[in-house]
Design a protein around this motif. Structure first.
Motif, PDB file in Angstrom:
ATOM      1  N   TRP A 155      18.343  20.618 -20.905  1.00 37.15           N
ATOM      2  CA  TRP A 155      19.134  21.111 -20.229  1.00 37.15           C
ATOM      3  C   TRP A 155      18.304  21.942 -18.857  1.00 37.15           C
ATOM      4  N   ILE A 156      17.334  22.691 -19.427  1.00 41.56           N
ATOM      5  CA  ILE A 156      16.777  23.710 -18.386  1.00 41.56           C
ATOM      6  C   ILE A 156      16.225  22.769 -17.212  1.00 41.56           C
ATOM      7  N   VAL A 157      15.308  21.845 -17.811  1.00 42.72           N
ATOM      8  CA  VAL A 157      14.432  21.024 -17.034  1.00 42.72           C
ATOM      9  C   VAL A 157      15.535  20.268 -16.057  1.00 42.72           C
ATOM     10  N   ALA A 158      16.862  19.605 -16.617  1.00 44.53           N
ATOM     11  CA  ALA A 158      17.761  18.979 -15.406  1.00 44.53           C
ATOM     12  C   ALA A 158      18.384  19.928 -14.696  1.00 44.53           C
ATOM     13  N   GLY A 201      18.169  18.690   0.107  1.00 43.12           N
ATOM     14  CA  GLY A 201      19.078  18.013   0.895  1.00 43.12           C
ATOM     15  C   GLY A 201      19.478  16.623   0.299  1.00 43.12           C
ATOM     16  N   LEU A 202      18.928  16.405  -0.766  1.00 40.62           N
ATOM     17  CA  LEU A 202      19.597  14.952  -1.479  1.00 40.62           C
ATOM     18  C   LEU A 202      20.782  14.906  -2.055  1.00 40.62           C
ATOM     19  N   ALA A 206      18.731  12.696 -10.431  1.00 40.66           N
ATOM     20  CA  ALA A 206      17.085  13.199 -10.358  1.00 40.66           C
ATOM     21  C   ALA A 206      17.376  14.136 -11.818  1.00 40.66           C
ATOM     22  N   GLY A 207      18.460  15.044 -11.689  1.00 39.31           N
ATOM     23  CA  GLY A 207      18.607  15.937 -12.834  1.00 39.31           C
ATOM     24  C   GLY A 207      18.526  15.115 -14.200  1.00 39.31           C
ATOM     25  N   ALA A 208      19.610  14.166 -14.215  1.00 41.19           N
ATOM     26  CA  ALA A 208      19.699  13.365 -15.320  1.00 41.19           C
ATOM     27  C   ALA A 208      18.501  12.788 -16.047  1.00 41.19           C
ATOM     28  N   VAL A 209      17.834  12.010 -14.865  1.00 37.70           N
ATOM     29  CA  VAL A 209      16.394  11.334 -15.316  1.00 37.70           C
ATOM     30  C   VAL A 209      15.476  12.488 -15.968  1.00 37.70           C
TER      31      VAL A 209
END
Length: 231
Positions: A194-197, A208-209, A216-219
């Protein structure tokens, strides 16, 4: 027919729709806002309803409206929709253990009503031992009906509500997902992913993505979970 314990029953569909009914009510104002915005951008009532019924993805539908026009090629519109809702690929993969026993037509039919809300509730239900996919389908149908109905209302009466945020409706869905996260907490095994995501998602957003920060967070969270489990 479904195998390995997976089933799709009418009772499950009804149960899923009933459990999602209160959340679905709050989808109607957002559908209303889309109906108003689509007419302002030049879509006909038929086009607006058809888009909501077939695309069923609020974020990408609003994004498409930003570049909608007579001279805009179809390909950029399609690519934008895919980019905004690319997270559905990951959500479908996460649900694959539930879908595996079904035929391809049934899988595709079930995924037609995939959304963030019924993915979250469906995955939680599956982890808790639920095997009736009708629960997932029913909750998705409730959300779909609310979205399409809201679009229709917006086409008729939407000019009376210019901005749903003025009524605080924009905080309802984030609050709903926050509650689901609390229920999914399993201690240290979920803390690190969770923290990494969260960190990767925030950084990507700051760069700006827009929309891609979710992917990106999910991967990143998924990779972190794999590495953490490996330890």
């Amino acid at each position: 027919m479904p195998q390995a314990g997976t089933e799709i029953s009418i009772g499950g569909v009804v149960r899923g729709a009933r459990d999602m009914a209160r959340v679905a009510l709050f989808v109607i104002p957002f559908g209303l806002a889309f109906g108003v915005a689509s007419v302002e951008r030049g879509l006909s009532a038929g086009q607006s309803l058809l888009m909501s019924a077939t695309v069923f993805a609020g974020a990408s539908q609003f994004a498409v409206l930003e570049i909608w026009g007579a001279g805009v090629p179809l390909i950029p519109l399609v690519l934008m929709s895919l980019a905004v809702n690319a997270r559905h690929v990951l959500m479908s993969a996460a649900l694959f253990p539930w879908l595996r026993p079904l035929s391809w037509p049934r899988r595709l039919a079930a995924m037609a009503v995939l959304s963030d809300a019924n993915f979250a509730t469906g995955r939680t239900a599956y982890d808790a031992g639920e095997r009736d996919l009708g629960v997932f389908v029913g909750s998705g149908l409730a959300l779909w009906l609310a979205w399409v109905s809201g679009t229709g209302v917006g086409l008729i009466f939407g000019d009376r509500i210019a901005d749903p945020k003025e009524f605080g409706l924009d905080v309802l869905m984030p609050t709903f997902f926050a509650a689901l996260l609390v229920g999914s907490w399993k201690g240290r095994e979920t803390a690190v992913p969770w923290i990494v995501a969260a960190i990767v998602s925030v950084v990507a957003y700051r760069w700006g993505l827009a929309n891609w920060h979710v992917i990106a967070g999910a991967v990143a969270g998924g990779l972190a979970a794999g590495v953490w489990d490996g330890d």
